[in-house]
Design a protein around this motif. Structure first.
Motif, mmCIF file in Angstrom:
data_model
loop_
_atom_site.group_PDB
_atom_site.id
_atom_site.type_symbol
_atom_site.label_atom_id
_atom_site.label_comp_id
_atom_site.label_asym_id
_atom_site.label_seq_id
_atom_site.Cartn_x
_atom_site.Cartn_y
_atom_site.Cartn_z
ATOM 1 N N MET A 102 15.302 -45.260 16.401
ATOM 2 C CA MET A 102 15.255 -46.751 15.791
ATOM 3 C C MET A 102 14.533 -46.483 14.477
ATOM 4 N N SER A 103 14.754 -47.170 13.519
ATOM 5 C CA SER A 103 14.037 -47.132 12.309
ATOM 6 C C SER A 103 12.752 -47.526 12.462
ATOM 7 N N GLU A 104 12.001 -47.223 11.000
ATOM 8 C CA GLU A 104 10.597 -47.439 11.570
ATOM 9 C C GLU A 104 10.656 -49.146 11.004
ATOM 10 N N THR A 124 8.803 -51.794 13.157
ATOM 11 C CA THR A 124 7.825 -52.862 12.881
ATOM 12 C C THR A 124 8.077 -54.291 13.298
ATOM 13 N N ILE A 125 9.231 -54.722 13.027
ATOM 14 C CA ILE A 125 9.694 -55.944 13.680
ATOM 15 C C ILE A 125 9.534 -56.211 14.899
ATOM 16 N N ALA A 126 9.408 -55.273 16.129
ATOM 17 C CA ALA A 126 9.275 -55.232 17.217
ATOM 18 C C ALA A 126 7.810 -55.334 17.603
ATOM 19 N N GLU A 127 6.861 -54.624 16.861
ATOM 20 C CA GLU A 127 5.554 -54.786 16.846
ATOM 21 C C GLU A 127 5.073 -56.125 16.348
ATOM 22 N N PHE A 150 13.829 -63.057 11.207
ATOM 23 C CA PHE A 150 13.484 -61.832 10.770
ATOM 24 C C PHE A 150 14.707 -61.444 9.814
ATOM 25 N N ASP A 151 14.618 -61.111 8.712
ATOM 26 C CA ASP A 151 15.831 -60.962 7.654
ATOM 27 C C ASP A 151 16.054 -59.385 7.949
ATOM 28 N N GLY A 152 15.326 -58.529 8.351
ATOM 29 C CA GLY A 152 15.500 -56.948 8.515
ATOM 30 C C GLY A 152 16.332 -56.674 9.727
#
Length: 256
Positions: free
Chosen positions: A1-3, A7-10, A25-27
């Protein structure tokens, strides 16, 4: 999974901890990414608990219309959030508690992922029991007019637990069963097993195939919530809700 997805999960974990309102979340670029974030979010919050099974959401037209989303979604149910009928909840434990009225099925054997794609008949043949159930959801005061399916999925499809009635052997026709939801003894609404994509085994097969695509599978003992057949209710004061399913029994939850 990408960084970026990590970060979104965190951030989701932190926002739950701090009581932040649900927002987009736009990402997250699509459902595959959304489920990757969900997996990371679940891994970060499950701790020493176990997966009791899965919830399937948005399986009825009324729920899809409520959320403005035209396909089912799923999330993980934690064992510590499985309650028995008669449970009393504290509304203070949730940002914005919602109750959904469903038919829950229990797997009597594994559904080997190597045998996918599963038909509804094949998926249904693996269950050994069913129950009237109420799903607990926490939408964190989401704005339904701008609801984003990717963020909803990433947020474990809002599952906050389940309340289960007694399990019983599967009846011959789950699709024709009628469920009646009551609030403080007054009837609210009715639905039928067929409201879940035509038959509860249809979303069950969808889930089995979804998991198989990611190298996972439904296992013996897993419980699966097949989707609300009555529109979500959001209590604002002390409450008692009951859900009666003809031929299965009842489930009740109260809180304040």
């Amino acid at each position: 999974m990408s960084e970026a997805l990590s970060t979104i999960a965190e951030q989701l974990v932190a926002e739950h901890r701090n009581g932040v309102k649900f927002h987009k979340f736009d990402g997250i670029s699509g459902l595959p990414d959304a489920y990757r974030v969900q997996d990371a979010f679940v891994a970060a919050t499950i701790g020493d608990d176990a997966c009791a099974g899965y919830k399937i959401g948005l399986t009825s037209k009324r729920m899809q219309q409520m959320c403005g989303i035209d396909q089912p979604i799923c999330g993980t149910i934690f064992s510590r959030k499985v309650f028995r009928s008669g449970a009393r909840l504290s509304m203070a434990d949730y940002s914005h508690l919602g109750l959904e009225f469903e038919i829950c099925v229990r797997l009597g054997r594994d559904l080997d992922a190597s045998n996918e794609p599963f038909t509804p008949e094949q998926a249904g043949g693996a269950i050994d029991a069913v129950a009237a159930a109420i799903e607990l959801v926490d939408d964190r005061h989401a704005d339904y007019s701008t609801l984003d399916i990717n963020t909803l999925v990433a947020d474990n499809s809002w599952n906050a637990g389940v309340v289960l009635g007694d399990f019983a052997p599967p009846p011959a026709r789950l699709d024709i069963l009628e469920g009646i939801a009551y609030h403080d003894g007054t009837e609210l609404a009715r639905g039928h097993g067929a409201d879940a994509l035509g038959h509860p085994f249809v979303p069950l097969a969808w889930l089995a195939n979804h998991l198989a695509a990611g190298g996972r599978q439904l296992r013996k003992g897993d419980i699966v919530m097949t989707g609300s057949i009555v529109t979500t209710r959001f209590p604002t004061a002390p409450f008692t809700y009951r859900f009666d399913v003809a031929g299965l029994g009842s489930v009740e939850v109260s809180g304040g």
